[in-house]
Motif scaffolding. Sequence first.
Motif, mmCIF file in Angstrom:
data_model
loop_
_atom_site.group_PDB
_atom_site.id
_atom_site.type_symbol
_atom_site.label_atom_id
_atom_site.label_comp_id
_atom_site.label_asym_id
_atom_site.label_seq_id
_atom_site.Cartn_x
_atom_site.Cartn_y
_atom_site.Cartn_z
ATOM 1 N N PRO A 489 -34.773 27.769 43.844
ATOM 2 C CA PRO A 489 -35.021 26.954 45.032
ATOM 3 C C PRO A 489 -35.434 27.792 46.235
ATOM 4 C CG PRO A 489 -33.001 26.259 43.948
ATOM 5 C CD PRO A 489 -33.430 27.528 43.280
ATOM 6 N N VAL A 490 -36.230 27.154 47.096
ATOM 7 C CA VAL A 490 -36.675 27.771 48.345
ATOM 8 C C VAL A 490 -35.973 27.075 49.506
ATOM 9 C CG1 VAL A 490 -38.658 28.105 49.866
ATOM 10 C CG2 VAL A 490 -38.929 28.349 47.388
ATOM 11 N N ARG A 491 -35.525 27.853 50.480
ATOM 12 C CA ARG A 491 -34.871 27.279 51.653
ATOM 13 C C ARG A 491 -35.953 26.929 52.672
ATOM 14 N NH1 ARG A 491 -29.452 30.016 53.622
ATOM 15 N NH2 ARG A 491 -30.728 31.884 53.337
ATOM 16 N N LEU A 492 -36.179 25.625 52.866
ATOM 17 C CA LEU A 492 -37.207 25.177 53.799
ATOM 18 C C LEU A 492 -36.675 25.121 55.223
ATOM 19 C CD1 LEU A 492 -38.865 22.234 51.815
ATOM 20 C CD2 LEU A 492 -39.440 24.665 51.781
ATOM 21 N N ALA A 493 -35.376 24.980 55.374
ATOM 22 C CA ALA A 493 -34.772 24.940 56.712
ATOM 23 C C ALA A 493 -33.485 25.730 56.695
ATOM 24 C CB ALA A 493 -34.485 23.494 57.122
ATOM 25 N N ASP A 494 -33.359 26.622 57.637
ATOM 26 C CA ASP A 494 -32.108 27.378 57.794
ATOM 27 C C ASP A 494 -31.781 27.435 59.278
ATOM 28 O OD1 ASP A 494 -29.899 28.876 57.351
ATOM 29 O OD2 ASP A 494 -30.963 30.770 57.072
ATOM 30 N N GLN A 495 -31.691 26.233 59.861
ATOM 31 C CA GLN A 495 -31.322 26.133 61.269
ATOM 32 C C GLN A 495 -29.804 26.135 61.362
ATOM 33 O OE1 GLN A 495 -33.261 22.493 61.239
ATOM 34 N NE2 GLN A 495 -35.197 23.207 62.081
ATOM 35 N N PRO A 496 -29.248 26.379 62.528
ATOM 36 C CA PRO A 496 -27.785 26.324 62.654
ATOM 37 C C PRO A 496 -27.259 24.965 62.191
ATOM 38 C CG PRO A 496 -28.782 27.247 64.633
ATOM 39 C CD PRO A 496 -29.903 26.756 63.788
ATOM 40 N N GLY A 497 -26.368 24.993 61.235
ATOM 41 C CA GLY A 497 -25.733 23.760 60.768
ATOM 42 C C GLY A 497 -26.585 22.898 59.868
#
Length: 889
Positions: A489-497
């Motif tokens: 899997p690819v992380r498309l979003a890694d924003q806080p929370g």
Amino acid sequence: MKLSNNDSRQYQFLTLDNGLRVLLINDESTAKSAVSLTVNVGHFDDPEDRQGMAHFLEHMLFLGTIEHPDSGGFSQFISQYGGQSNAWTGTEHSSYYFDCDAERLEEALERFSQFFVSPLLSEGDTEKEREAIDAEFKMKIKDDGRRIYQVHKETINPAHPFAKFSVGTRDTLADRGDNIASELRAFFNAHYQAQWMTLVIAAPQPLATLKQYSLPFGNIVGSHEQKQAIQVPMYRQSDLQLELQIKPRKHMQKLIVSFAMPNPEDLYKHKSVSFLAHLLGYEGKGSLYSILKSQGWINALSAGGGITGSNFRDFNISFALTDEGIEYYEDIVEMLFEYLALIKQNTAALPRLYQDKSTLLDIAFDNQEVGRMLDWVNSISVNMHHYSEADFLYGDYRMDGFSQAHHEKLLSYLCPTNMRLVLIHPDVEVSHKAKWYNTPYSVTTIAKEWIESLYNVHMPLPQMSLPSINPYLSAKNPLHAVEYEQDKPVRLADQPGFEFWFKQDTTFRVTKGHFYLEIDSAPSVTCHKHMALSRLFADLFMDAVAERFYSAELAGLSYHINSHQGGLTLHTAGLTGNQITLVLELVEALLHQPIHAARFAEYKKQLIRHWKNHNKNKPVSELFSRLGAHLMPWNPSPEDLAIALKSASFNEFQLFRKQFFSAIHVKAFMHGNWQRRHAEKLKTSVHGLFSNSEILDDLKRPLNEINRVEGIQIQREGNDHAFIEYFQSQTNSVEEKVTLMAINNLLNQDYFEQLRTKEQLGYLVGAGYAPFNTRAGVAFYIQSPNFNSEHLLTRHSSFLKTFAKQLRECDEASWQRSKESLLLQISEKDKNLRLRAQRLWISITNDFHQFDMQCRLIAALDNLERSDVVAYVDNMLKPDSPRLVLQCN
């Protein structure tokens, strides 16, 4: 043989000279083989004076053959090569099945075939196994399903074989002059004949090779004799128009309206029974379910279940009643007949609704995913007794078209004179006790006046309606082109929370997908009451949206929300065409769907009852619940949850719901037949829905470490005693995980064989690898009707000392065989999209972002030496070594 579009296996059907029908399956994608043999004999064939005989024989066939006399030899062989074996006995069929390393299949089949050619059936083994049967019976005495089943048996035609007692006891199977072994042999010779058997073999070997492997089964005795049909009817006229009232052990409130039918085999081609069940079990607007639920009378409805056999079928409509519904159960029956009147008045609308269901089954067949091969081959070997060769795989999905003649015939059985009512409730008045299980019940004849009034119901209620054309089926479900090969899997979003992961499926290529959404909430774990309210919220949400999203479920989409340690998890699955829309509507509903005070009060009451009923479970189940609560602070015991929820008000719940979303951490994962553009769009939409929430760091689920010898003791009414001894790994290292897996793999079969089969300590005996919150562990357990927990622990400790000694003396060849067996289990490939999604999601929730746990376990196992395991076991078994011992007496 009709095959699914995504089925690349090869099949060959043949009939051996002795009449045994065999299906060979070449599956090159697997390293394991799986085998199942089903015989058309069950407890219906028990002699009247030997009830439980078929079940007893099933147990005995595992205890050695003339060629391989060791009583645990087959199970030990299968376990040694990475597999498992089991069997079951039903009313008219018994089934035996196993899997193992494909390289050992030929030898495994030779050993397995001897079950049915030359079983030992030794006098000595009958003594011990009779005790196992008796322990199994005693364990089931408290089971409400069995207890209710027995009342059913006592209120039908006593000449029908369904009336027989199926399990057996030490008394029904006692020696009478001579040892019962001679009677077992006679029963085996009479009933275990090749022409009444089906065999399925699935493996990576070519079909020609598998055909050679099947030849030992040609030695099973066979003839041209046909199985005698059951001649007597299940119900006499005097067995109908009855009302049974049954008092359960656990709190249960249920009404079952049951109609007697014959069971013509060819009905499966049209699925007329399941279509009628679909109409009555509909949960959308205007449905019987919707109307009764809005009245506050039921919590659930299901249609079409009931016992079925070669000359009988019960068509049941079951209602889970509220407290108020108990008072109105007769009105519920009348409303059922009003809904039947609606179906009869709208025959012209049914072919289109039938086509919806047929379309869905065709989509399901062409997108089906095989789960465990062992379960799959077992189901096929059973299907071969019911379906023609063309339908061995397709029979469960086949719908040849709406048959008005079949439909009208079935409706004719759903009439008042063909009805039985069953009311299950703790406060019913009783006058009888059922044999064997001591179930309190009463039986009365339904008043003729009421029967006549039900016959005169010809008009539905104005608000009643049939299912509408399903909007979800109109969506296109194309198989999207693969954009690029993607290993993980690819992380498309890694924003806080907020984390959003995506992986397009490039392996299974079905038009399906899975979406997971984990919402961790700090307020949900501040106290036991909030933990209980989280669980209640999940139940209330599923109840509140059931009608709205029922069409989605019918169209091959499933959704579920459940509470986890620290919050809630939403999981959707099924066809991808409309799933993104469903996800967004569900998340929006999670935030804003109204929940009414009346449903809060009802579900609160039901949940407290459920938690209080927990201490009526099997002692071993309760001890495992205590173990989980002891190790995981955010997973309280059912008793603690019930106490905490009792004082919760509706206003408190409403406030908690707002607080729940005030401070959250969100993780999402999308996997299946989607492209990145779909994932980016969903990511943006989901993130927007939570824009008003405060963002939290990821909540780490706490774990209590066991660093000394600890004990928990509970007392319970009843005859059964139990214990669990749990050893927790001292670190989170992959090396220690593999060591505990290896220990379990080395001893679990011997543990069962010694303490269950040879010493007959109880029916529930086992050892298993048992991790909690990613921390590895191994658990040992025994439940016994005859010995207290101190005695069980003494025998358990004696076994472990013997095991440690044998491990020190173990030769290198045996050690390598055990490693190969474990390697086969660890390295097993994902069989379907569901299992792949599940595995990747577990890695995401546990922050294993390399997605390489399987590779790391394999590498650790490769480096594991026998001396490492010996040292670990010696240290683990020291008197002061950390462990948790739970006992129940």
